[in-house]
Scaffold this active site. Structure first.
Site, short mmCIF file in Angstrom:
data_model
loop_
_atom_site.label_atom_id
_atom_site.label_comp_id
_atom_site.label_asym_id
_atom_site.label_seq_id
_atom_site.Cartn_x
_atom_site.Cartn_y
_atom_site.Cartn_z
N CYS A 40 8.66 9.10 -9.92
CA CYS A 40 7.65 9.43 -9.44
C CYS A 40 8.03 10.59 -8.37
CB CYS A 40 6.97 8.38 -9.03
SG CYS A 40 5.36 8.93 -8.21
N ASP A 42 6.16 11.06 -5.75
CA ASP A 42 5.96 10.30 -4.32
C ASP A 42 7.21 10.69 -3.26
OD1 ASP A 42 6.01 8.29 -2.22
OD2 ASP A 42 4.19 7.47 -3.45
N ARG A 44 8.12 9.02 -0.99
CA ARG A 44 9.11 7.96 -0.31
C ARG A 44 10.04 7.43 -1.29
NH1 ARG A 44 3.54 4.56 0.49
NH2 ARG A 44 3.00 5.65 -1.53
N HIS A 96 7.64 2.79 -9.12
CA HIS A 96 7.71 2.05 -7.81
C HIS A 96 6.61 1.41 -7.67
CE1 HIS A 96 4.99 5.16 -5.63
NE2 HIS A 96 5.42 5.78 -6.41
N CYS A 99 2.24 2.61 -6.23
CA CYS A 99 2.20 3.93 -6.94
C CYS A 99 0.57 4.48 -6.74
CB CYS A 99 2.82 4.04 -8.46
SG CYS A 99 2.70 5.84 -8.91
ZN ZN Z 1 4.08 7.27 -7.33
#
Ligand code: ZN
Length: 206
Positions: A40, A42, A44, A96, A99
């Site tokens: 992803c 993202d 993080r 994750h 998400c």
């Molecule tokens: Zn995500």
């Protein structure tokens, strides 16, 4: 502009060279990663950091909600290069928990283009609606949908012709499904590893 980042960069390069003077020189010649990471976007969930790998050790493709759509030319180009040219040995599909893409796929709100991108997740949710409905908490339903989405993307990758052809040539290649926890920093191996056509058949029965 961005002076902090430039200062970080020069300090990082100096640290790398101090530990290993030949580090950057070696990487100039070629990359030979054993892993393709499909994760992803993202912020993080940074691929190299999570598995503690250096530059040169993991080939990375990231998009919203770690999808492997069989019509996406970007993903397919990455997959073909990784399999045919780099000859990676492992493909890691890494979702994750928590998400935002997964949550946005099924919250019923309209956001525009992203609704189309996230459409495959709504299909997964629909196919597994009976299982998801047995989970009492929304958080648990979303967590399970993160897992089901990863399993679906593992199937997409493993059934792709690039991967199928690699197996037919006798190339060693495994596709794995993981979900990363933002809370603990640990990955959960979903146990859906596919290392050949027979294992893909078993996964499709899940
Ligand atoms: Zn995500």
């Amino acid at each position: 502009m961005l002076d902090d980042l430039k200062a970080n960069n020069s300090a990082w390069a100096a640290r790398k060279t101090a530990v290993d003077p030949g580090f950057f020189k070696r990487l100039v010649g070629q990359q030979a990663p054993e892993y393709l990471w499909i994760g992803c976007s993202d912020s993080r969930v940074p691929a190299n950091e999570i598995v503690d790998l250096d530059p040169g050790e993991v080939f990375v493709h990231r998009n919203i909600a770690n999808l492997a759509p069989p019509q996406d030319a970007n993903y397919l180009s990455v997959l073909q290069f990784a399999v045919d040219v780099l000859k990676v040995k492992h493909i890691l599909v890494v979702g994750h928990y928590g998400c935002g893409g997964i949550a946005a796929a099924i919250d019923g709100q309209r956001r525009g283009l992203i609704d189309h991108w996230l459409h495959p997740i709504r299909e997964v949710a629909h196919e597994h609606r009976h299982e998801l409905a047995t989970l009492p908490e929304e958080r648990a339903r979303l967590d399970r949908l993160c897992e089901l989405n990863v399993i679906r993307q593992v199937r997409n990758v493993a059934s792709d012709v690039f991967v199928q052809d690699a197996w037919a040539r006798g190339q060693q290649l495994c596709v794995h499904g993981w979900v990363y926890s933002l809370e603990t920093g640990l990955v959960n191996d979903l146990g859906v590893t596919v290392g050949g056509p027979q294992e893909l058949n078993r996964l499709e029965e899940l």
